[in-house]
Structures are given as C-alpha cells and as structure tokens.
Design an enzyme around this catalytic site. Structure first.
Site, PDB file in Angstrom:
ATOM      1  CE  LYS A  76      91.310 -47.799   4.102  1.00 39.90           C
ATOM      2  NZ  LYS A  76      91.102 -47.522   2.676  1.00 39.90           N
ATOM      3  NE  ARG A 102      97.436 -46.223   0.838  1.00 35.05           N
ATOM      4  CZ  ARG A 102      97.052 -45.937   2.071  1.00 35.05           C
ATOM      5  NH1 ARG A 102      96.205 -46.707   2.714  1.00 35.05           N
ATOM      6  NH2 ARG A 102      97.522 -44.852   2.661  1.00 35.05           N
TER       7      ARG A 102
HETATM    8  C1  7PJ Z   1      93.495 -45.461   0.785  1.00 34.18           C
HETATM    9  C2  7PJ Z   1      94.414 -44.564   0.265  1.00 34.18           C
HETATM   10  C3  7PJ Z   1      92.935 -46.455  -0.081  1.00 34.18           C
HETATM   11  C4  7PJ Z   1      94.262 -45.506  -1.837  1.00 34.18           C
HETATM   12  C5  7PJ Z   1      94.113 -44.147   2.360  1.00 34.18           C
HETATM   13  C6  7PJ Z   1      93.806 -45.615   5.465  1.00 34.18           C
HETATM   14  C7  7PJ Z   1      93.224 -44.324   5.023  1.00 34.18           C
HETATM   15  N1  7PJ Z   1      94.799 -44.572  -1.031  1.00 34.18           N
HETATM   16  N2  7PJ Z   1      94.791 -43.733   1.268  1.00 34.18           N
HETATM   17  N3  7PJ Z   1      93.345 -46.422  -1.377  1.00 34.18           N
HETATM   18  N4  7PJ Z   1      93.339 -45.211   2.102  1.00 34.18           N
HETATM   19  N5  7PJ Z   1      94.597 -45.556  -3.121  1.00 34.18           N
HETATM   20  O1  7PJ Z   1      94.862 -46.059   5.044  1.00 34.18           O
HETATM   21  O2  7PJ Z   1      93.129 -46.231   6.338  1.00 34.18           O
HETATM   22  O3  7PJ Z   1      92.093 -47.272   0.281  1.00 34.18           O
HETATM   23  S1  7PJ Z   1      94.265 -43.356   3.897  1.00 34.18           S
END
Ligand code: 7PJ
Length: 289
Positions: free
Chosen positions: A224, A259
C-alpha cells in the site's frame, strides 16, 4: 482466549496457531499492483495454484478494484469475473474469500462454495447482513471512511483508533443481533481506506486497541501507498520488504490474518516470527503451527 476457533465456512482455524496468510487474487483488469496480469480466468487460476504451492491459508478473490478513486463495477460484470473463479477453485482445498460489498455477489458466492465474505463496506449495504447471517461463512468487517471515490480527499479523525473501534463495535453488534456467531467474525481497520499515512501508522502501532471481544484482526497493508511513502516513493512492486515488515509488526500486535500479494515471503516471515516467539522451530517440516 474466548474465541478458540475462527469459523470460515468449511474450515476452522485454531486461534493459537501462527497468523494466517490471505493471498490476494485479483480478477480486476485495472488492479494497481499487478497491472491486470491475472485478469483472465486462466491466469487467475495459475496465480491461485502458485499461491497454494507457496503455502497460502485463504485465497481472497476480488472482482472490483477498490483502489482510491476507482469506480463501482456493475453487478453482472462482477459476477462474470468472480463466479467462474469460485467454481474452478471450490475444491482446491483452501478456503475461498470473496472481496465484495454487494449482497447479490455474497449470495451467489456462498451458494457456489465460498467460505468467507470480505466486505470493505463492513456489511453496510442494504441486504448485506441478511445475505450472510445464515450459514457458517467467515466474515471480515472492514472500516472505511467515505467511499473509494472520495476517501482519500483529506481524511479527518479526532482519534482514529477510537473512531475505527467504535465503528467496528457497532457492526459487530448488528451482526450478532442478526444471529451471526462471534466465531465467524474478523475485524479490519481498513488501512488506506479514508486514512492518511499517519492515520495508518497509528492504527498499526495501536492495533491491540482494536482487539474487540477478542475477535481476530485482519491487517491489509501489502504494497500500500503508506509503505511507498516510507521508502521514498517506490512503486508497488518494490514494496515487498516494507510489506513483510508491516506484516510482522501486525502479527506482533495481535493480527491473526494478513492479506498479502507476496505469499511465499510472508509465510516465511511469519514462520520466523512465530518460531522466535515460541523459542522453537516447530515439530516437523510440514508443521505450520
Ligand atoms: C483491503 C481489502 C484491506 C480487506 C483491499 C489493496 C486494496 N480487504 N481489499 N482489507 N484492501 N479486508 O489491496 O491495496 O486492507 S483492496
């Protein structure tokens, strides 16, 4: 620990194991960090296979990009992207998570065998709570201030950790009143979703304040822009080491799920952190607790 397992559809994870690695499987042609390489079905399936070989614990399938400024995807397009992947991976042996906020996608994915619904809107869309209340799918409740189009326009908080915590507590209460058991719920501060880099760093540093009802915390910091800002503006593909440092920090502060894009490296980093924490390499070479 009051919640000794995390219930995730067909799967249950003991809460005393090392943190889970959720691998990101984008089926979004415009995803910012992989340039749409996994846009096609076959490429997505190859990417899933690779993540499985690298030791992924949960596969998070996302059809709609939620990067700052991105537009909403029509329902039929999201279903057309996501459902073939869910069907193809339904018996891959790993829990399937669906990154969606649309109740119709939640229902279709759950009927198709998905194990976890990951909602960046925290189940606030009309019908979302009802779509997931029955059954035993895991849920990830994420905090976002405003919406993906406007969230990065000067985000403001008095106390970001308290405000995110208040939001998550309210959503937990709504889900629990709809009949969702605590074992199914995980919480996510939503790094980068309506937060400045300093807000994100404060949330990460003070993550233990979000240990609400002892529910598992999911942390998504992989590649990020906050990490890019720390390391001199490097682009997403060059944020791997920063992402690993952030994942280990999140684990140290109590995150149970991270994640990530870089599964192999994250699994190694978390195994190392876990071995140090337990002063032991573990029992067998296949033992991943
Ligand atoms: C997240 C997500 C996060 C959860 C995305 C990216 C943007 N779902 N989906 N937490 N981020 N739960 O992956 O940079 O931080 S999309």
């Amino acid at each position: 620990m009051t919640n000794s397992v995390f219930q995730c559809g067909r799967f249950q994870f003991a809460r005393d194991r090392r943190p889970l690695v959720m691998g990101i499987l984008n089926v979004t042609p415009d995803s910012f960090s992989d340039g749409g390489r996994h846009a096609s079905r076959d490429a997505a399936l190859r990417h899933a296979e690779q993540m499985i070989a690298e030791g992924v614990d949960i596969i998070d399938i996302g059809g709609e990009s939620s990067r700052p400024g991105s537009a909403a995807l029509p329902l039929d397009e999201e279903l057309a992207r996501v459902m073939p992947i869910v069907e193809a991976l339904a018996s891959c042996g790993k829990p399937l998570s669906i990154d969606t906020y649309k109740p119709e996608v939640m229902r279709a994915a759950l009927a198709g065998g998905a194990d976890l619904i990951n909602d960046i809107w925290g189940f606030r869309m009309p019908g979302a709570v009802e779509a997931v209340a029955g059954g035993n799918a895991g849920l990830c409740v994420m905090h976002m201030q405003r919406d993906p189009q406007t969230m990065q326009e000067d985000p403001q908080y008095t106390d970001v950790v308290a405000e995110v915590g208040d939001f998550l507590r309210e959503r937990v209460s709504t889900l629990r009143m709809a009949g969702v058991s605590a074992a199914r719920i995980s919480l996510d501060p939503g790094f980068g979703f309506g937060k400045t880099p300093d807000h994100n760093l404060r949330l990460l540093a003070q993550l233990p304040r979000l240990a609400i009802d002892d529910l598992p915390i999911l942390a998504g910091l992989s590649r990020k822009s906050t990490l890019g800002a720390i390391i001199g503006g490097k682009p997403p593909m060059q944020r791997v080491a920063a992402s690993l440092a952030a994942a280990v920090c999140a684990a140290e502060r109590g995150a149970f799920i991270v994640r990530v894009h870089d599964v192999e490296q994250t699994v190694d980093a978390l195994k190392t952190w876990w071995a140090i924490r337990h002063e032991s390499v573990g029992r067998t070479k296949t033992d991943d607790t």
